[in-house]
Design a protein around this motif. Structure first.
Motif, PDB file in Angstrom:
ATOM      1  N   ILE A 307      47.391  48.257  45.179  1.00  0.00           N
ATOM      2  CA  ILE A 307      48.942  48.151  44.736  1.00  0.00           C
ATOM      3  C   ILE A 307      48.768  46.827  44.248  1.00  0.00           C
ATOM      4  O   ILE A 307      49.527  46.696  43.122  1.00  0.00           O
ATOM      5  CB  ILE A 307      49.663  47.785  46.028  1.00  0.00           C
ATOM      6  N   ILE A 308      47.826  45.866  44.480  1.00  0.00           N
ATOM      7  CA  ILE A 308      47.826  44.508  43.720  1.00  0.00           C
ATOM      8  C   ILE A 308      47.297  44.833  42.459  1.00  0.00           C
ATOM      9  O   ILE A 308      47.874  44.203  41.496  1.00  0.00           O
ATOM     10  CB  ILE A 308      47.122  43.630  44.526  1.00  0.00           C
ATOM     11  N   VAL A 309      46.135  45.653  42.381  1.00  0.00           N
ATOM     12  CA  VAL A 309      45.534  45.867  41.093  1.00  0.00           C
ATOM     13  C   VAL A 309      46.537  46.558  40.031  1.00  0.00           C
ATOM     14  O   VAL A 309      46.685  46.044  39.086  1.00  0.00           O
ATOM     15  CB  VAL A 309      44.215  46.635  41.295  1.00  0.00           C
ATOM     16  N   GLU A 310      47.354  47.396  40.602  1.00  0.00           N
ATOM     17  CA  GLU A 310      48.190  48.238  39.764  1.00  0.00           C
ATOM     18  C   GLU A 310      49.152  47.089  39.189  1.00  0.00           C
ATOM     19  O   GLU A 310      49.493  47.286  37.890  1.00  0.00           O
ATOM     20  CB  GLU A 310      48.674  49.303  40.521  1.00  0.00           C
ATOM     21  N   ASN A 311      49.648  46.143  39.930  1.00  0.00           N
ATOM     22  CA  ASN A 311      50.672  45.320  39.534  1.00  0.00           C
ATOM     23  C   ASN A 311      49.882  44.054  38.333  1.00  0.00           C
ATOM     24  O   ASN A 311      50.479  44.085  37.392  1.00  0.00           O
ATOM     25  CB  ASN A 311      51.325  44.544  40.471  1.00  0.00           C
ATOM     26  N   CYS A 312      48.726  43.967  38.734  1.00  0.00           N
ATOM     27  CA  CYS A 312      48.093  43.091  37.761  1.00  0.00           C
ATOM     28  C   CYS A 312      47.864  43.592  36.522  1.00  0.00           C
ATOM     29  O   CYS A 312      48.047  42.791  35.492  1.00  0.00           O
ATOM     30  CB  CYS A 312      46.884  42.655  38.476  1.00  0.00           C
ATOM     31  N   GLN A 314      49.612  46.016  35.059  1.00  0.00           N
ATOM     32  CA  GLN A 314      51.009  46.236  34.737  1.00  0.00           C
ATOM     33  C   GLN A 314      51.622  44.792  33.885  1.00  0.00           C
ATOM     34  O   GLN A 314      52.179  45.043  32.740  1.00  0.00           O
ATOM     35  CB  GLN A 314      51.854  46.601  35.532  1.00  0.00           C
ATOM     36  N   PHE A 315      51.162  43.676  34.593  1.00  0.00           N
ATOM     37  CA  PHE A 315      51.998  42.558  34.143  1.00  0.00           C
ATOM     38  C   PHE A 315      50.865  41.531  33.451  1.00  0.00           C
ATOM     39  O   PHE A 315      51.193  40.399  33.439  1.00  0.00           O
ATOM     40  CB  PHE A 315      52.598  41.999  35.529  1.00  0.00           C
ATOM     41  N   ASN A 316      49.808  42.156  33.121  1.00  0.00           N
ATOM     42  CA  ASN A 316      48.894  41.062  32.322  1.00  0.00           C
ATOM     43  C   ASN A 316      48.348  39.975  33.135  1.00  0.00           C
ATOM     44  O   ASN A 316      48.583  38.916  32.633  1.00  0.00           O
ATOM     45  CB  ASN A 316      49.264  40.765  31.023  1.00  0.00           C
ATOM     46  N   ILE A 317      48.069  40.216  34.238  1.00  0.00           N
ATOM     47  CA  ILE A 317      47.686  38.998  35.350  1.00  0.00           C
ATOM     48  C   ILE A 317      46.089  39.461  35.727  1.00  0.00           C
ATOM     49  O   ILE A 317      45.911  40.454  36.200  1.00  0.00           O
ATOM     50  CB  ILE A 317      48.684  38.815  36.544  1.00  0.00           C
ATOM     51  N   ASP A 318      45.205  38.365  35.396  1.00  0.00           N
ATOM     52  CA  ASP A 318      43.646  38.823  35.898  1.00  0.00           C
ATOM     53  C   ASP A 318      43.699  38.761  37.304  1.00  0.00           C
ATOM     54  O   ASP A 318      44.315  37.878  38.097  1.00  0.00           O
ATOM     55  CB  ASP A 318      42.915  37.595  35.049  1.00  0.00           C
ATOM     56  N   PHE A 319      42.862  39.774  37.815  1.00  0.00           N
ATOM     57  CA  PHE A 319      42.539  39.969  39.068  1.00  0.00           C
ATOM     58  C   PHE A 319      41.225  39.935  39.583  1.00  0.00           C
ATOM     59  O   PHE A 319      40.172  40.208  38.588  1.00  0.00           O
ATOM     60  CB  PHE A 319      43.296  41.174  39.424  1.00  0.00           C
ATOM     61  N   PHE A 320      40.937  39.355  40.684  1.00  0.00           N
ATOM     62  CA  PHE A 320      39.449  39.243  41.221  1.00  0.00           C
ATOM     63  C   PHE A 320      39.687  39.440  42.923  1.00  0.00           C
ATOM     64  O   PHE A 320      40.659  38.501  43.335  1.00  0.00           O
ATOM     65  CB  PHE A 320      38.673  38.252  40.843  1.00  0.00           C
ATOM     66  N   ASP A 321      38.919  39.821  43.617  1.00  0.00           N
ATOM     67  CA  ASP A 321      38.855  40.095  44.999  1.00  0.00           C
ATOM     68  C   ASP A 321      37.768  39.220  45.577  1.00  0.00           C
ATOM     69  O   ASP A 321      36.642  39.672  45.460  1.00  0.00           O
ATOM     70  CB  ASP A 321      38.745  41.535  45.179  1.00  0.00           C
ATOM     71  N   CYS A 322      38.147  38.195  46.653  1.00  0.00           N
ATOM     72  CA  CYS A 322      37.255  37.486  47.289  1.00  0.00           C
ATOM     73  C   CYS A 322      36.570  38.313  48.276  1.00  0.00           C
ATOM     74  O   CYS A 322      35.503  37.960  48.768  1.00  0.00           O
ATOM     75  CB  CYS A 322      38.006  36.286  47.885  1.00  0.00           C
ATOM     76  N   ASN A 323      37.113  39.356  49.062  1.00  0.00           N
ATOM     77  CA  ASN A 323      36.523  40.158  50.027  1.00  0.00           C
ATOM     78  C   ASN A 323      35.458  40.854  49.148  1.00  0.00           C
ATOM     79  O   ASN A 323      34.057  41.009  49.885  1.00  0.00           O
ATOM     80  CB  ASN A 323      37.499  41.022  50.514  1.00  0.00           C
ATOM     81  N   GLU A 324      35.558  41.356  48.011  1.00  0.00           N
ATOM     82  CA  GLU A 324      34.430  42.102  47.486  1.00  0.00           C
ATOM     83  C   GLU A 324      33.431  41.176  47.087  1.00  0.00           C
ATOM     84  O   GLU A 324      32.138  41.513  47.163  1.00  0.00           O
ATOM     85  CB  GLU A 324      35.060  42.658  46.228  1.00  0.00           C
ATOM     86  N   TYR A 325      33.622  39.954  46.673  1.00  0.00           N
ATOM     87  CA  TYR A 325      32.566  38.852  46.391  1.00  0.00           C
ATOM     88  C   TYR A 325      31.765  38.526  47.658  1.00  0.00           C
ATOM     89  O   TYR A 325      30.299  38.583  47.531  1.00  0.00           O
ATOM     90  CB  TYR A 325      33.051  37.573  45.785  1.00  0.00           C
ATOM     91  N   ILE A 326      32.384  38.179  48.684  1.00  0.00           N
ATOM     92  CA  ILE A 326      31.754  38.082  49.847  1.00  0.00           C
ATOM     93  C   ILE A 326      30.766  39.122  50.403  1.00  0.00           C
ATOM     94  O   ILE A 326      29.662  39.050  50.887  1.00  0.00           O
ATOM     95  CB  ILE A 326      32.681  37.470  51.005  1.00  0.00           C
ATOM     96  N   SER A 327      31.360  40.272  50.144  1.00  0.00           N
ATOM     97  CA  SER A 327      30.728  41.438  50.783  1.00  0.00           C
ATOM     98  C   SER A 327      29.363  41.900  49.894  1.00  0.00           C
ATOM     99  O   SER A 327      28.234  42.386  50.448  1.00  0.00           O
ATOM    100  CB  SER A 327      31.600  42.846  50.771  1.00  0.00           C
TER     101      SER A 327
END
Length: 361
Positions: A307-312, A314-327
């Motif tokens: 849901i968050i990635v889809e909105n990022c 759509q609205f041209n907002i850079d996204f990254f996931d801290c959970n993925e980084y830690i994992s």
């Protein structure tokens, strides 16, 4: 002191201070951090915002200029930015102001990061908070949102809320207080007498005798807002927030960056001995928030992230996931979480380094 508190205070004594963090009632955001609070663990300015470290203000008349927006005066920072969020950005779990993510980012860059946060805020409250201090933030170049957990948590924690405005902490207390202070003594009496026999919502400040009779006889049953499809409600609330951040990004000519904050249930790493001990007692407590945090399995996390990635996108907002980084990094057995939602000093350090690796500061 319960068993969970006993274990947590033994391993992370600073949590005793965080558990005593007081709130005050404020317009629009509903509640906020207690202003002018000073301790060995965290220090708040005249607004209730957290300092990156009082050492920056040693030459400042604190009584006159007690504000985080004066911290930049005693530095050589070329630019300023805002780190926006709730308790993770506030630094719940950090042993002192110097170990919050905003403080670490400021030390490692030529950019001063203002800590714009309040524990327990929803995503919409974070937007209102940022806009409330917009006059102090008009020269910033970027906004980093370290957020996400509370919107997912609140929609599963608060049982009754308006699906358009969304849930927030203390909502039941707010409604009860407003009803109590605005009802006449006759309506208060009617509420006390008849409320136990009515299973749906009644607007006690305006209900008529005829309506009340119909409610009691169930002839004119009031329909509560439909909260059955919470996933769809969450999608709409998240989209609204991103659209507002997009408007801020365009209107201020700044870059907005979104980082999905880490929560232990969704980080695939081997827990440290300290984390195992804390989670073993928090997961068995009857305290409902801890049970909800425990329930956020991999499917819940991935659906929410989508849901968050889809909105990022759509609205041209850079996204990254801290959970993925830690994992995906070698953080096995490192003590990063003081509970499933909040970070240790080392956890804050790793998240700050990840933010720097994904942004141009």
């Amino acid at each position: 002191m319960n068993k969970f508190q006993s274990v947590r205070y033994k391993l992370a004594p600073q949590m005793r201070e965080y558990d005593k963090l007081a709130n005050i009632w404020k317009p629009f955001v509903m509640f906020f951090n207690q202003p002018n609070f000073k301790s060995q663990v965290y220090n708040l300015d005249k607004f209730g915002l957290r300092f990156n470290g009082l050492g920056n203000l040693k030459n400042l008349d604190i009584e006159k200029n007690n504000s985080i927006f004066n911290e930049k005066i005693f530095s050589n920072y070329k630019e300023t930015a805002a780190l926006v969020g709730a308790s993770t950005v506030f630094g719940t779990g950090a042993s002192s102001d110097e170990f919050t993510i905003s403080s670490i980012l400021s030390k490692k860059t030529n950019t001063h990061f203002f800590n714009v946060s309040c524990s327990a805020f929803s995503g919409f409250q974070e937007i209102i908070l940022f806009q409330s201090f917009i006059n102090f933030l008009k020269n910033i170049k970027k906004v980093v949102l370290l957020s996400g957990l509370n919107d997912l948590f609140l929609i599963n924690y608060i049982s009754t809320f308006d699906p358009v405005f969304g849930p927030h902490y203390f909502s039941h207390r707010y409604v009860k207080g407003m009803i109590r202070d605005t009802l006449s003594w006759r309506r208060k009496l009617a509420k006390v007498i008849f409320e136990p026999f009515i299973k749906h919502e009644v607007y006690w400040n305006s209900v008529t005798k005829k309506q009340l009779l119909n409610f009691l006889l169930k002839k004119n049953e009031f329909k509560n807002p439909d909260l059955s499809n919470k996933k769809e409600i969450l999608k709409n609330l998240v989209k609204k927030n991103f659209q507002l951040w997009s408007n801020i990004q365009k209107g201020m000519g700044i870059k907005v960056i979104y980082a999905l904050q880490p929560f232990a249930t969704c980080c695939e790493k081997k827990f440290s001995d300290e984390e195992k001990e804390i989670f073993s007692v928090s997961d068995t407590t009857s305290h409902r928030p801890y049970q909800i945090f425990k329930s956020f399995d991999n499917k819940v996390y991935k659906d929410y992230k989508n849901i968050i990635v889809e909105n990022c996108n759509q609205f041209n907002i850079d996204f990254f996931d801290c959970n993925e980084y830690i994992s995906n990094n070698n953080f096995n057995k490192q003590w990063l979480f003081v509970d499933r939602a909040h970070l240790t000093d080392l956890g804050n350090k790793h998240v700050a380094e990840f933010i720097l690796s994904k942004t141009l500061f």
